[in-house]
Design a protein around this motif. Structure first.
Motif, PDB file in Angstrom:
ATOM      1  N   SER A 278      59.143  72.740  58.445  1.00  0.00           N
ATOM      2  CA  SER A 278      58.118  71.978  58.694  1.00  0.00           C
ATOM      3  C   SER A 278      57.624  71.971  60.152  1.00  0.00           C
ATOM      4  N   GLU A 279      56.409  71.376  60.587  1.00  0.00           N
ATOM      5  CA  GLU A 279      55.953  71.531  61.838  1.00  0.00           C
ATOM      6  C   GLU A 279      56.608  71.154  62.954  1.00  0.00           C
ATOM      7  N   GLY A 280      57.089  72.110  63.905  1.00  0.00           N
ATOM      8  CA  GLY A 280      57.792  71.746  65.143  1.00  0.00           C
ATOM      9  C   GLY A 280      59.289  72.645  64.618  1.00  0.00           C
ATOM     10  N   GLY A 281      59.680  72.800  63.367  1.00  0.00           N
ATOM     11  CA  GLY A 281      60.799  73.315  62.914  1.00  0.00           C
ATOM     12  C   GLY A 281      62.082  72.907  63.953  1.00  0.00           C
ATOM     13  N   LEU A 282      62.824  73.735  64.222  1.00  0.00           N
ATOM     14  CA  LEU A 282      63.970  73.167  64.973  1.00  0.00           C
ATOM     15  C   LEU A 282      63.713  72.408  66.215  1.00  0.00           C
ATOM     16  N   GLY A 283      62.574  72.585  66.757  1.00  0.00           N
ATOM     17  CA  GLY A 283      61.990  71.686  68.005  1.00  0.00           C
ATOM     18  C   GLY A 283      62.175  70.517  67.986  1.00  0.00           C
ATOM     19  N   LYS A 284      61.859  69.777  66.566  1.00  0.00           N
ATOM     20  CA  LYS A 284      62.236  68.473  66.286  1.00  0.00           C
ATOM     21  C   LYS A 284      63.701  68.029  66.715  1.00  0.00           C
ATOM     22  N   ILE A 285      64.487  68.937  66.491  1.00  0.00           N
ATOM     23  CA  ILE A 285      66.145  68.771  66.813  1.00  0.00           C
ATOM     24  C   ILE A 285      66.207  68.333  68.446  1.00  0.00           C
ATOM     25  N   ILE A 286      65.485  69.284  69.119  1.00  0.00           N
ATOM     26  CA  ILE A 286      65.755  69.206  70.635  1.00  0.00           C
ATOM     27  C   ILE A 286      64.886  67.825  71.183  1.00  0.00           C
ATOM     28  N   PHE A 287      63.687  67.824  70.790  1.00  0.00           N
ATOM     29  CA  PHE A 287      62.964  66.682  71.368  1.00  0.00           C
ATOM     30  C   PHE A 287      63.277  65.246  70.769  1.00  0.00           C
ATOM     31  N   SER A 288      64.050  65.141  69.610  1.00  0.00           N
ATOM     32  CA  SER A 288      64.290  63.857  69.008  1.00  0.00           C
ATOM     33  C   SER A 288      65.568  63.341  69.046  1.00  0.00           C
ATOM     34  N   PHE A 289      66.562  64.666  69.439  1.00  0.00           N
ATOM     35  CA  PHE A 289      67.907  64.169  69.630  1.00  0.00           C
ATOM     36  C   PHE A 289      68.570  64.719  70.790  1.00  0.00           C
ATOM     37  N   VAL A 290      68.488  66.202  70.853  1.00  0.00           N
ATOM     38  CA  VAL A 290      69.339  66.682  71.922  1.00  0.00           C
ATOM     39  C   VAL A 290      68.629  66.226  73.382  1.00  0.00           C
ATOM     40  N   LEU A 291      67.314  66.174  73.431  1.00  0.00           N
ATOM     41  CA  LEU A 291      66.553  65.564  74.704  1.00  0.00           C
ATOM     42  C   LEU A 291      67.216  64.125  75.151  1.00  0.00           C
ATOM     43  N   PRO A 292      67.093  63.300  74.289  1.00  0.00           N
ATOM     44  CA  PRO A 292      67.464  61.848  74.571  1.00  0.00           C
ATOM     45  C   PRO A 292      68.912  61.857  74.669  1.00  0.00           C
ATOM     46  N   LEU A 293      69.807  62.490  74.034  1.00  0.00           N
ATOM     47  CA  LEU A 293      71.096  62.654  74.160  1.00  0.00           C
ATOM     48  C   LEU A 293      71.469  63.278  75.680  1.00  0.00           C
ATOM     49  N   MET A 294      70.917  64.153  76.167  1.00  0.00           N
ATOM     50  CA  MET A 294      70.871  64.802  77.527  1.00  0.00           C
ATOM     51  C   MET A 294      70.980  63.529  78.536  1.00  0.00           C
ATOM     52  N   LEU A 295      69.699  63.003  78.291  1.00  0.00           N
ATOM     53  CA  LEU A 295      69.204  61.691  79.197  1.00  0.00           C
ATOM     54  C   LEU A 295      70.335  60.674  79.289  1.00  0.00           C
ATOM     55  N   VAL A 296      71.046  60.243  78.198  1.00  0.00           N
ATOM     56  CA  VAL A 296      72.112  59.320  77.941  1.00  0.00           C
ATOM     57  C   VAL A 296      73.266  59.778  78.664  1.00  0.00           C
ATOM     58  N   TRP A 297      73.658  61.104  78.609  1.00  0.00           N
ATOM     59  CA  TRP A 297      75.027  61.597  79.164  1.00  0.00           C
ATOM     60  C   TRP A 297      74.741  61.255  80.615  1.00  0.00           C
ATOM     61  N   ILE A 298      73.786  61.759  81.197  1.00  0.00           N
ATOM     62  CA  ILE A 298      73.433  61.892  82.626  1.00  0.00           C
ATOM     63  C   ILE A 298      73.189  60.510  82.796  1.00  0.00           C
ATOM     64  N   LEU A 299      72.908  59.221  82.212  1.00  0.00           N
ATOM     65  CA  LEU A 299      72.777  58.063  82.794  1.00  0.00           C
ATOM     66  C   LEU A 299      74.073  57.323  82.713  1.00  0.00           C
ATOM     67  N   LEU A 300      74.894  57.688  81.837  1.00  0.00           N
ATOM     68  CA  LEU A 300      76.449  57.206  81.540  1.00  0.00           C
ATOM     69  C   LEU A 300      77.104  57.881  82.557  1.00  0.00           C
ATOM     70  N   SER A 301      76.942  59.158  83.151  1.00  0.00           N
ATOM     71  CA  SER A 301      77.890  59.550  83.962  1.00  0.00           C
ATOM     72  C   SER A 301      77.651  59.286  85.183  1.00  0.00           C
ATOM     73  N   SER A 302      76.314  58.745  85.574  1.00  0.00           N
ATOM     74  CA  SER A 302      76.061  57.912  86.931  1.00  0.00           C
ATOM     75  C   SER A 302      76.413  56.404  86.890  1.00  0.00           C
ATOM     76  N   LEU A 303      76.406  56.262  85.682  1.00  0.00           N
ATOM     77  CA  LEU A 303      76.642  54.680  85.674  1.00  0.00           C
ATOM     78  C   LEU A 303      78.138  54.449  85.844  1.00  0.00           C
ATOM     79  N   SER A 304      79.044  55.366  85.343  1.00  0.00           N
ATOM     80  CA  SER A 304      80.376  55.315  85.647  1.00  0.00           C
ATOM     81  C   SER A 304      80.810  55.056  87.015  1.00  0.00           C
ATOM     82  N   LYS A 305      79.901  55.772  87.983  1.00  0.00           N
ATOM     83  CA  LYS A 305      80.038  55.730  89.333  1.00  0.00           C
ATOM     84  C   LYS A 305      79.782  54.118  89.899  1.00  0.00           C
ATOM     85  N   VAL A 306      78.791  53.584  89.235  1.00  0.00           N
ATOM     86  CA  VAL A 306      78.459  52.187  89.619  1.00  0.00           C
ATOM     87  C   VAL A 306      79.415  51.059  88.949  1.00  0.00           C
ATOM     88  N   ILE A 307      79.852  51.377  87.747  1.00  0.00           N
ATOM     89  CA  ILE A 307      80.957  50.435  87.216  1.00  0.00           C
ATOM     90  C   ILE A 307      82.043  51.245  86.761  1.00  0.00           C
TER      91      ILE A 307
END
Length: 471
Positions: A278-307
């Motif tokens: 399909s259009e985008g191929g495996l890129g859909k997995i990067i943009f729709s899953f891995v990229l948000p997941l990366m942002l979540v991990w970074i946010l949670l890693s920093s949040l643990s320093k706050v809380i």
């Protein structure tokens, strides 16, 4: 210029209301308002655990992530519309017949998305929060000027997220392989440094900084983060892809043979080929899953320093279980189930086949979770895996029961979304609170497994008796 924008807004309304029904879609922001209001009534309890500043931090990053995920959905939007509406086309893809440049059309499209979701999400969210603040003590959020500032800064956070992904999707359109390679390298580097971020890193988001300390500097920085990626994307816009004939070898037979006598081999093979070709191929997995997941991990890693009391890995496993349920949406997104109607299949057969593909796709987040656990919190490996598996199973069971084979469409119906939210949000909130005390509380979530299996069974019977709506 304004006529294009106005017609795009009308088009968006007609498109969604035709899919979800006028009343069902119109009530969606009403539900957001009511849900935010009732959740905000327990604000005094949360303020015993986190400060007002930390609550503001969570709000802004929530809308930043929402903007990124909505922008990521744009990668799949054109193909989704073609599958659902056949030859019908959006205004955004009509530049060949309109006497207007593609850049002007897509500038309106981007503005329409920001305004549309501003009305759909941000306004009802802040309105519900503001009404609750009139009833319960709300600290800094009790002031009207602060609430108006919150509307502005949440909008900026959302726009930053959507413009960033718009830029990445433009890069991907020009050079998919290079952009995927850059994203992969960036992801590895960001995962590596995320644990070394200090507690002040999260507060460097300009929109959040402007909310906490209004200044022209932060407003200007927010504008730059929105306008520069958007401008670059519009300048290098690419929507006309070469219409070359594509030829593929018979991979279907090969994949089926690799599964042997597996009952759902043909269905899983078809799902894998649909995702790949399909259009985008495996890129859909990067943009729709891995990229948000990366942002979540970074946010949670920093949040643990706050809380410090929060377990980063436990929270990540919880979010991972929620995000992984979106894979079920992928698997049902582009399939036209009416084409299966002449086959001796029940709706439950189709749902079970999608669930089998869903289980295979879940190996990706499971591997990511294990690698992060071994690197950061080896002692939390078993609890985090259990939490991820139970939440993922429960989330997809709720989706199956409520939406059948049409989760992407049905969830925009206010009534269905209300049942979905009430089924999952209290559970997620309970998990977050319990995670503060110990990561081993997750063994209690094992009780979700029999309930999830019961929901799946009820869902199979429900959609078997309602084939016409499921297909």
């Amino acid at each position: 210029m304004f006529d294009i924008f106005k017609n795009m807004v009308k088009e968006e309304w007609r498109m969604h209301s035709s899919l979800f029904g006028h009343n069902g879609f119109a009530l969606f922001p009403v539900f957001i308002f009511l849900f935010t209001f009732f959740v905000s009534l327990v604000l005094p309890v949360f303020r015993q655990i986190v400060s007002d500043v930390q609550i503001a931090l969570g709000m802004h990053y929530f809308f930043l992530l929402m903007g990124a995920m909505i922008g990521a959905f744009g990668l799949m939007g054109r193909e989704f519309m073609n599958r659902r509406f056949g030859q019908a086309s959006l205004i955004a893809y009509s530049s060949r017949v309109l006497p207007v440049s593609e850049r002007i059309i897509f500038a309106n499209f981007l503005g329409k998305d920001v305004v549309y979701y501003f009305i759909l999400y941000i306004v009802p969210f802040v309105a519900g929060f503001a009404l609750a603040a009139e009833i319960v003590p709300a600290g800094i959020f009790s002031d009207l000027s602060t609430l108006l500032n919150l509307v502005l800064t949440l909008s900026l956070s959302f726009a930053i997220g959507i413009s960033a992904v718009f830029f990445l999707s433009t890069v991907y359109a020009h050079s998919g392989r290079i952009s995927l390679l850059c994203l992969f390298i960036s992801s590895v580097l960001l995962f590596h440094v995320s644990g070394n971020l200090n507690q002040y890193t999260l507060y460097s988001l300009p929109s959040l900084s402007f909310f906490l300390n209004p200044s022209e500097k932060y407003l200007l920085l927010s504008g730059i983060l929105i306008s520069v990626p958007s401008a670059v994307s519009l300048i290098f816009l690419k929507i006309d892809f070469p219409q070359t004939q594509k030829n593929f070898s018979n991979s279907f037979t090969k994949i089926c043979r690799s599964f042997g006598s597996y009952r759902y081999a043909a269905f899983v093979a078809k799902d894998s080929l649909d995702l790949k070709r399909s259009e985008g191929g495996l890129g859909k997995i990067i943009f729709s899953f891995v990229l948000p997941l990366m942002l979540v991990w970074i946010l949670l890693s920093s949040l643990s320093k706050v809380i410090p009391s929060l377990s980063t890995l436990t929270l990540f496993a919880l979010v991972l279980g929620v995000l992984s349920s979106s894979m079920y949406n992928w698997l049902t997104e582009y399939d036209i189930f009416a084409s299966y109607a002449f086959l001796p299949l029940k709706a439950s057969d189709m749902i079970k086949s999608k669930l089998n593909s869903y289980l295979i796709l879940n190996l990706l987040p499971l591997v990511i979770l294990i690698l992060l656990a071994l690197k950061n919190e080896p002692s939390s490996l078993i609890p985090s895996i259990l939490l991820f598996l139970t939440i993922s199973l429960y989330m997809v069971a709720v989706l199956v029961y409520l939406t059948g084979l049409s989760p992407s469409i049905s969830l925009y119906n206010a009534k269905t979304f209300a049942f979905y939210t009430l089924s999952v949000v209290p559970l997620l909130m309970l998990n977050i609170v319990l995670s503060i005390f110990s990561s081993y509380y997750v063994f209690m979530d094992l009780m979700l497994i029999p309930f999830a299996l019961y929901l799946l069974g009820k869902g199979f019977k429900k959609w078997d008796g309602n084939n016409c709506q499921c297909f």
